[in-house]
Design a protein around this motif. Structure first.
Motif, PDB file in Angstrom:
ATOM      1  N   ILE A  47     -52.840  24.740 -13.414  1.00  0.00           N
ATOM      2  CA  ILE A  47     -52.010  25.472 -12.464  1.00  0.00           C
ATOM      3  C   ILE A  47     -50.636  25.637 -13.085  1.00  0.00           C
ATOM      4  O   ILE A  47     -49.930  24.666 -13.318  1.00  0.00           O
ATOM      5  N   SER A  48     -50.276  26.876 -13.375  1.00  0.00           N
ATOM      6  CA  SER A  48     -48.967  27.090 -13.981  1.00  0.00           C
ATOM      7  C   SER A  48     -47.890  27.199 -12.911  1.00  0.00           C
ATOM      8  O   SER A  48     -46.805  26.681 -13.071  1.00  0.00           O
ATOM      9  N   ASN A  49     -48.202  27.900 -11.815  1.00  0.00           N
ATOM     10  CA  ASN A  49     -47.200  28.051 -10.763  1.00  0.00           C
ATOM     11  C   ASN A  49     -47.847  28.693  -9.543  1.00  0.00           C
ATOM     12  O   ASN A  49     -48.434  29.748  -9.653  1.00  0.00           O
ATOM     13  N   HIS A  50     -47.713  28.074  -8.419  1.00  0.00           N
ATOM     14  CA  HIS A  50     -48.200  28.664  -7.168  1.00  0.00           C
ATOM     15  C   HIS A  50     -47.058  28.887  -6.194  1.00  0.00           C
ATOM     16  O   HIS A  50     -47.260  29.253  -5.056  1.00  0.00           O
ATOM     17  N   SER A  51     -45.839  28.701  -6.650  1.00  0.00           N
ATOM     18  CA  SER A  51     -44.691  28.755  -5.752  1.00  0.00           C
ATOM     19  C   SER A  51     -44.428  30.142  -5.189  1.00  0.00           C
ATOM     20  O   SER A  51     -43.890  30.272  -4.102  1.00  0.00           O
ATOM     21  N   GLY A  52     -44.806  31.178  -5.895  1.00  0.00           N
ATOM     22  CA  GLY A  52     -44.540  32.528  -5.418  1.00  0.00           C
ATOM     23  C   GLY A  52     -45.223  32.847  -4.105  1.00  0.00           C
ATOM     24  O   GLY A  52     -44.772  33.714  -3.364  1.00  0.00           O
ATOM     25  N   ILE A  53     -46.276  32.153  -3.785  1.00  0.00           N
ATOM     26  CA  ILE A  53     -47.024  32.422  -2.560  1.00  0.00           C
ATOM     27  C   ILE A  53     -46.183  32.187  -1.317  1.00  0.00           C
ATOM     28  O   ILE A  53     -46.239  32.948  -0.372  1.00  0.00           O
ATOM     29  N   LEU A  54     -45.388  31.143  -1.322  1.00  0.00           N
ATOM     30  CA  LEU A  54     -44.705  30.756  -0.098  1.00  0.00           C
ATOM     31  C   LEU A  54     -43.226  31.136  -0.042  1.00  0.00           C
ATOM     32  O   LEU A  54     -42.572  30.851   0.941  1.00  0.00           O
ATOM     33  N   LEU A  55     -42.715  31.784  -1.045  1.00  0.00           N
ATOM     34  CA  LEU A  55     -41.277  32.028  -1.094  1.00  0.00           C
ATOM     35  C   LEU A  55     -40.765  32.877   0.067  1.00  0.00           C
ATOM     36  O   LEU A  55     -39.651  32.686   0.523  1.00  0.00           O
ATOM     37  N   GLU A  76     -57.561  28.095  -4.121  1.00  0.00           N
ATOM     38  CA  GLU A  76     -57.813  27.605  -2.771  1.00  0.00           C
ATOM     39  C   GLU A  76     -56.865  28.348  -1.832  1.00  0.00           C
ATOM     40  O   GLU A  76     -55.725  28.617  -2.188  1.00  0.00           O
ATOM     41  N   LEU A  77     -57.348  28.651  -0.653  1.00  0.00           N
ATOM     42  CA  LEU A  77     -56.479  29.281   0.335  1.00  0.00           C
ATOM     43  C   LEU A  77     -55.569  28.231   0.945  1.00  0.00           C
ATOM     44  O   LEU A  77     -56.022  27.181   1.384  1.00  0.00           O
ATOM     45  N   ILE A  78     -54.291  28.538   0.975  1.00  0.00           N
ATOM     46  CA  ILE A  78     -53.340  27.643   1.630  1.00  0.00           C
ATOM     47  C   ILE A  78     -53.468  27.822   3.142  1.00  0.00           C
ATOM     48  O   ILE A  78     -53.937  28.863   3.610  1.00  0.00           O
ATOM     49  N   PRO A  79     -53.096  26.844   3.943  1.00  0.00           N
ATOM     50  CA  PRO A  79     -53.237  26.951   5.402  1.00  0.00           C
ATOM     51  C   PRO A  79     -52.556  28.183   5.995  1.00  0.00           C
ATOM     52  O   PRO A  79     -53.030  28.736   6.987  1.00  0.00           O
ATOM     53  N   GLU A  80     -51.474  28.632   5.390  1.00  0.00           N
ATOM     54  CA  GLU A  80     -50.749  29.801   5.913  1.00  0.00           C
ATOM     55  C   GLU A  80     -51.617  31.047   5.995  1.00  0.00           C
ATOM     56  O   GLU A  80     -51.353  31.932   6.803  1.00  0.00           O
ATOM     57  N   PHE A  81     -52.671  31.125   5.200  1.00  0.00           N
ATOM     58  CA  PHE A  81     -53.573  32.278   5.267  1.00  0.00           C
ATOM     59  C   PHE A  81     -54.269  32.385   6.621  1.00  0.00           C
ATOM     60  O   PHE A  81     -54.808  33.431   6.957  1.00  0.00           O
ATOM     61  N   PHE A  82     -54.277  31.326   7.397  1.00  0.00           N
ATOM     62  CA  PHE A  82     -55.000  31.325   8.662  1.00  0.00           C
ATOM     63  C   PHE A  82     -54.104  31.440   9.889  1.00  0.00           C
ATOM     64  O   PHE A  82     -54.609  31.584  10.995  1.00  0.00           O
ATOM     65  N   TYR A  83     -52.778  31.357   9.706  1.00  0.00           N
ATOM     66  CA  TYR A  83     -51.934  31.420  10.898  1.00  0.00           C
ATOM     67  C   TYR A  83     -50.537  32.013  10.693  1.00  0.00           C
ATOM     68  O   TYR A  83     -49.857  32.288  11.678  1.00  0.00           O
ATOM     69  N   LEU A  84     -50.067  32.227   9.475  1.00  0.00           N
ATOM     70  CA  LEU A  84     -48.670  32.602   9.269  1.00  0.00           C
ATOM     71  C   LEU A  84     -48.539  33.882   8.447  1.00  0.00           C
ATOM     72  O   LEU A  84     -48.478  33.842   7.219  1.00  0.00           O
ATOM     73  N   PRO A  85     -48.471  35.041   9.095  1.00  0.00           N
ATOM     74  CA  PRO A  85     -48.361  36.298   8.349  1.00  0.00           C
ATOM     75  C   PRO A  85     -47.031  36.448   7.599  1.00  0.00           C
ATOM     76  O   PRO A  85     -46.942  37.237   6.664  1.00  0.00           O
ATOM     77  N   ASP A  86     -46.019  35.684   7.971  1.00  0.00           N
ATOM     78  CA  ASP A  86     -44.702  35.826   7.344  1.00  0.00           C
ATOM     79  C   ASP A  86     -44.719  35.547   5.849  1.00  0.00           C
ATOM     80  O   ASP A  86     -43.892  36.076   5.109  1.00  0.00           O
ATOM     81  N   PHE A  87     -45.642  34.721   5.361  1.00  0.00           N
ATOM     82  CA  PHE A  87     -45.627  34.393   3.942  1.00  0.00           C
ATOM     83  C   PHE A  87     -46.047  35.584   3.073  1.00  0.00           C
ATOM     84  O   PHE A  87     -45.843  35.580   1.867  1.00  0.00           O
ATOM     85  N   LEU A  88     -46.592  36.606   3.681  1.00  0.00           N
ATOM     86  CA  LEU A  88     -47.008  37.798   2.951  1.00  0.00           C
ATOM     87  C   LEU A  88     -45.894  38.832   2.813  1.00  0.00           C
ATOM     88  O   LEU A  88     -46.066  39.846   2.150  1.00  0.00           O
ATOM     89  N   VAL A  89     -44.772  38.571   3.466  1.00  0.00           N
ATOM     90  CA  VAL A  89     -43.658  39.529   3.501  1.00  0.00           C
ATOM     91  C   VAL A  89     -42.435  38.892   2.852  1.00  0.00           C
ATOM     92  O   VAL A  89     -42.111  37.734   3.101  1.00  0.00           O
ATOM     93  N   ASN A  90     -41.740  39.655   2.050  1.00  0.00           N
ATOM     94  CA  ASN A  90     -40.527  39.191   1.385  1.00  0.00           C
ATOM     95  C   ASN A  90     -39.350  39.341   2.353  1.00  0.00           C
ATOM     96  O   ASN A  90     -38.491  40.207   2.202  1.00  0.00           O
ATOM     97  N   LEU A  91     -39.291  38.473   3.356  1.00  0.00           N
ATOM     98  CA  LEU A  91     -38.284  38.571   4.415  1.00  0.00           C
ATOM     99  C   LEU A  91     -36.854  38.390   3.912  1.00  0.00           C
ATOM    100  O   LEU A  91     -35.919  38.921   4.494  1.00  0.00           O
ATOM    101  N   ASN A  92     -36.692  37.641   2.832  1.00  0.00           N
ATOM    102  CA  ASN A  92     -35.354  37.357   2.312  1.00  0.00           C
ATOM    103  C   ASN A  92     -34.935  38.293   1.186  1.00  0.00           C
ATOM    104  O   ASN A  92     -33.891  38.083   0.567  1.00  0.00           O
TER     105      ASN A  92
END
Length: 111
Positions: free
Chosen positions: A9-17, A63-79
């Motif tokens: 795993i090189s980096n998975h941080s981009g998923i939740l930013l 692996e799917l992180i839990p946010e895939f099942f309840y948090l649509p905000d992680f798919l949008v670059n809100l900041n």
């Protein structure tokens, strides 16, 4: 000892930013020498991630992180973070969703 597969795993941080704000942004960037990871390695498209893990690269194990099942905000670059450009010139912003989601992260999570 035989292994079914090896995983690096090189980096998975981009998923939740997108949803966690400046504190976590700073933490994630510190893992990458003060910047975001290379744009081509960041999670940017559901279709691309699916094809990579299921067809194109058999060593790409995800692996799917839990946010895939309840948090649509992680798919949008809100900041409005600047994630950079991929080698083909595509600028990264919100995660590209499948056509059936009609561009709506809430619909993607709901279905």
């Amino acid at each position: 000892m035989s292994l079914l597969y090896t995983l690096f795993i090189s980096n998975h941080s981009g998923i939740l930013l997108g949803s966690y704000g400046a504190f976590f942004n700073q933490t994630f960037c510190s893992l990458q020498g003060g910047t975001f990871d290379v744009a081509d390695r960041m999670f940017h498209s559901v279709k691309h991630a699916w094809h990579s893990a299921s067809r194109d690269n058999m060593s790409d194990v995800r692996e799917l992180i839990p946010e895939f099942f309840y948090l649509p905000d992680f798919l949008v670059n809100l900041n409005n973070f600047e994630f950079g450009c991929m080698q083909d010139g595509t600028t990264l912003d919100d995660v590209e969703l499948p056509p059936w989601a009609k561009g709506d992260p809430q619909e993607f999570i709901r279905i």
